[in-house]
Design a protein around this motif. Structure first.
Motif, PDB file in Angstrom:
ATOM      1  N   ASP A  48       0.826  -1.213   0.000  1.00  0.00           N
ATOM      2  CA  ASP A  48       0.000   0.000   0.000  1.00  0.00           C
ATOM      3  C   ASP A  48       0.858   1.261   0.000  1.00  0.00           C
ATOM      4  O   ASP A  48       0.511   2.249  -0.648  1.00  0.00           O
ATOM      5  CB  ASP A  48      -0.952   0.005   1.196  1.00  0.00           C
ATOM      6  N   ALA A  98       1.975   1.722  -3.568  1.00  0.00           N
ATOM      7  CA  ALA A  98       0.846   2.180  -4.392  1.00  0.00           C
ATOM      8  C   ALA A  98       0.491   3.635  -4.088  1.00  0.00           C
ATOM      9  O   ALA A  98       0.153   4.399  -4.997  1.00  0.00           O
ATOM     10  CB  ALA A  98      -0.365   1.279  -4.169  1.00  0.00           C
ATOM     11  N   ARG A 117      -6.416   7.453 -11.663  1.00  0.00           N
ATOM     12  CA  ARG A 117      -6.613   6.061 -11.231  1.00  0.00           C
ATOM     13  C   ARG A 117      -8.099   5.735 -11.269  1.00  0.00           C
ATOM     14  O   ARG A 117      -8.934   6.519 -10.853  1.00  0.00           O
ATOM     15  CB  ARG A 117      -6.058   5.841  -9.827  1.00  0.00           C
ATOM     16  N   GLN A 140      -8.315   0.103  -7.874  1.00  0.00           N
ATOM     17  CA  GLN A 140      -7.248  -0.452  -7.048  1.00  0.00           C
ATOM     18  C   GLN A 140      -7.788  -1.762  -6.485  1.00  0.00           C
ATOM     19  O   GLN A 140      -8.899  -1.821  -5.988  1.00  0.00           O
ATOM     20  CB  GLN A 140      -6.806   0.504  -5.954  1.00  0.00           C
ATOM     21  N   ARG A 179      -0.826  -6.133  -5.452  1.00  0.00           N
ATOM     22  CA  ARG A 179      -1.979  -5.264  -5.677  1.00  0.00           C
ATOM     23  C   ARG A 179      -1.899  -4.767  -7.119  1.00  0.00           C
ATOM     24  O   ARG A 179      -0.814  -4.636  -7.676  1.00  0.00           O
ATOM     25  CB  ARG A 179      -1.904  -4.109  -4.689  1.00  0.00           C
ATOM     26  N   ASP A 204      -3.249  -1.584  -9.528  1.00  0.00           N
ATOM     27  CA  ASP A 204      -3.914  -0.286  -9.680  1.00  0.00           C
ATOM     28  C   ASP A 204      -3.986   0.011 -11.174  1.00  0.00           C
ATOM     29  O   ASP A 204      -2.979  -0.082 -11.875  1.00  0.00           O
ATOM     30  CB  ASP A 204      -3.136   0.824  -8.976  1.00  0.00           C
TER      31      ASP A 204
END
Length: 145
Positions: A87, A90, A112, A115, A128, A130
């Motif tokens: 996180d 990101a 963006r 996510q 992750r 995004d």
């Protein structure tokens, strides 16, 4: 250099300049203390990495006459076993890219859209994805704009 490669290179350079990761077109292998920025797939090492890839977002993206359109770019991000690290990476990428404009690279606006947690890889490192939507200017031979 192709348009797609130039686009991804501009994004990699922006992430590098903002301190979100380390981009090297050529050079030494990334060290464990760095967050690698690469194209395509995530490398096996280092633990922390951002992989950039383009994808289509809608049918209007490739209009036969209009040179302005849309382009999707995914940042697949991997951290460590600590769930906070992915996180943090990101968030640094978001700070560098949300609302960014780079007309010389054909990027009119970058925002963006999605996510999503991706779980863990085979070494229990958090991942992750995004996704960003780019408004782009992309002249071609038949639409010189």
């Amino acid at each position: 250099m192709s348009w797609t490669t130039a686009l991804l290179t501009a994004i990699a350079e922006q992430l590098h300049a903002a301190g979100a990761g380390v981009w090297r077109l050529n050079g030494p292998t990334y060290t464990e203390g760095e967050t690698a920025i690469v194209f395509g797939r995530l490398p096996t090492e280092p633990d922390r990495a951002i992989a950039l890839a383009c994808y289509g977002v809608d049918q209007d993206a490739d209009d036969p006459a209009n040179t302005d359109g849309t382009q999707g770019v995914q940042l697949r991000i991997r951290g460590t076993k600590d769930p906070r690290v992915v996180d943090d990476i990101a968030d640094a990428a978001f700070d560098a890219l949300q609302g960014w404009q780079a007309p010389a690279a054909g990027i009119l606006l970058m925002t963006r859209r999605i996510q999503a947690p991706m779980g863990v890889d085979g070494l229990d490192r958090r991942e992750r994805a995004d996704s960003y939507r780019l408004l782009v200017h992309r002249p071609t031979t038949h639409r010189p704009g």
